[in-house]
Design an enzyme around this catalytic site. Structure first.
Site, PDB file in Angstrom:
ATOM      1  CB  THR A  46      18.234  12.686 -58.231  1.00  0.00           C
ATOM      2  OG1 THR A  46      17.704  11.902 -59.274  1.00  0.00           O
ATOM      3  CG2 THR A  46      17.664  12.277 -56.904  1.00  0.00           C
ATOM      4  CB  ALA A  56      23.718  13.484 -46.612  1.00  0.00           C
ATOM      5  N   GLY A  81      17.271   2.863 -52.363  1.00  0.00           N
ATOM      6  CA  GLY A  81      16.848   2.406 -51.038  1.00  0.00           C
ATOM      7  C   GLY A  81      16.049   1.118 -51.170  1.00  0.00           C
ATOM      8  CG  ASP A 111      13.967   5.818 -50.014  1.00  0.00           C
ATOM      9  OD1 ASP A 111      14.011   5.426 -51.197  1.00  0.00           O
ATOM     10  OD2 ASP A 111      14.962   5.807 -49.264  1.00  0.00           O
ATOM     11  CB  ILE A 150      23.492   6.396 -44.417  1.00  0.00           C
ATOM     12  CG1 ILE A 150      24.840   5.898 -44.959  1.00  0.00           C
ATOM     13  CG2 ILE A 150      23.710   7.346 -43.232  1.00  0.00           C
ATOM     14  CD1 ILE A 150      25.745   6.973 -45.531  1.00  0.00           C
ATOM     15  CE1 TYR A 179      26.520  11.736 -55.527  1.00  0.00           C
ATOM     16  CE2 TYR A 179      28.817  11.584 -54.886  1.00  0.00           C
ATOM     17  CZ  TYR A 179      27.482  11.515 -54.563  1.00  0.00           C
ATOM     18  OH  TYR A 179      27.108  11.237 -53.266  1.00  0.00           O
ATOM     19  CG  LEU A 231      20.837  10.904 -45.336  1.00  0.00           C
ATOM     20  CD1 LEU A 231      20.592  12.124 -44.480  1.00  0.00           C
ATOM     21  CD2 LEU A 231      20.677   9.645 -44.490  1.00  0.00           C
TER      22      LEU A 231
END
Ligand code: UDP
Length: 323
Positions: free
Chosen positions: A95, A117, A36, A31, A12, A149, A76
């Site tokens: 994280t 997000a 990613g 990142d 995304i 999560y 994100l």
């Protein structure tokens, strides 16, 4: 205007980079390339207005510097994908919670607007109707790792809203529903790229459980437009928004559509949840958003049909496989 995108090399995030650059923003990406991929942003690296920092959001020095020079932050970066969450629960929790803590802390110091997000996973396993932002949440026991999560994302939301309440930090929460499209990979268990890859290889399409569970899929292009619309809205800060699509399909029907649209010879294969994930795994039977809040604020309507979305995904993976 300068935007920082944490997790900007992800599926995304990389689409968001492109749209922001098109709109004239300068874009910084942080990142660590855990989920990613560099190739998602390789085509942007030669753009003067784009910069990529390969490090984690736990690297507070770099994060603080980047936030200080940004006008807005899209956060994100997170551990994503049910498979990853089952396999790496410590990484997921740390994280998601510590990373967001860092982003909020430095955004507050610099007084920078932040969009967090979040995920439809936050709702948990509510058995009822379409999901509204103000609904209760319902999780399974802490021994079922999947819920870590949801709980980590819920803590992120609480913390962001606390910063808004206590320090008046402009914070927006976007709960993303199953988002799909080019650049989403099958490695972390997401259903559509998984089915498409299996269909293109004429391998069995793996339906977990009885396939009667349903999902609604959002096109990544629509998702990114809504994220930008929310960031630009003066009314959005301090609020939570669903971003999804209200057209539902069962996973069994999805497998069938993928098979037909890709003209595959694959069989449909049913796999028990305990084999696909772990024993005691709990799935959501239905996950469909109430989109009225973003419809009212931004006039949002999904731009493409589910069949078109499946076709775009098929075309993307077909091209990748011929490379
Ligand atoms: N699923 C499946 N086969 C796969 C991958 C996923 O049947 O190869 C199912 C999964 O059990 C869930 C749905 O598809 O019911 C969506 O899974 P995904 O991991 O994409 O997203 P979720 O909605 O679970 O976060």
């Amino acid at each position: 205007m300068r935007a920082l995108i944490t997790g900007g090399a992800g599926f995304i995030g990389s689409h968001l980079c492109e749209r922001l650059l098109e709109k004239g923003y300068e874009v910084d990406v942080i990142d660590n390339l855990s989920t990613g991929r560099k190739k998602n942003i390789t085509h942007l690296l030669s753009n003067d207005k784009f910069e990529f920092f390969q490090t984690t959001i736990m690297n507070e020095w770099v994060l603080e510097d980047l936030i200080n020079q940004s006008d807005v932050v899209y956060h994100l970066a997170a551990a994503v994908g049910v498979k990853l969450i089952i396999d790496k629960p410590v990484e997921t929790i740390e994280t998601n919670i510590r990373g967001t803590e860092n982003v909020l802390k430095y955004a507050n110091k610099a007084r920078t607007k932040v969009l967090i997000a979040s995920s439809s996973e936050v709702y948990g396993k509510l058995p009822h109707d379409i999901l509204n932002e103000s609904d209760d949440r319902q999780y399974g026991p802490t021994t079922a790792h999947r819920w870590s999560y949801a709980a980590s994302k819920a803590i992120d939301e609480f913390l962001a809203l606390a910063y808004h309440k206590e320090y008046n930090l402009p914070v927006i929460i976007a709960r993303l529903f199953n988002t799909v499209g080019p650049r989403q990979v099958e490695r972390y268990g997401m259903v559509l790229p998984n089915f498409v890859k299996q269909a293109l290889k004429n391998e069995p399409i793996t339906i977990y459980g009885d396939g009667k569970q349903s999902r609604s899929f959002t096109y990544v292009g629509d998702c990114v437009n809504v994220l930008m619309g929310l960031m630009e809205s003066e009314e959005a800060p301090g609020q939570v928004f669903n971003i999804g699509n209200s057209i539902e399909i069962t996973i069994e029907e999805l497998a069938q559509r993928v098979k037909e649209l890709s003209e595959s010879k694959s069989d449909l294969k049913y796999i028990p949840y305990e084999e696909a994930y772990e024993s005691g795994f709990e799935d959501m039977q239905r996950r469909c958003p109430d989109n009225s809040k973003i419809e009212k604020l931004l006039g949002y309507k999904p731009s493409i049909s589910l069949d078109e979305l499946i076709k775009i995904t098929i075309d993307y993976h077909r091209e990748l496989m011929t490379k």
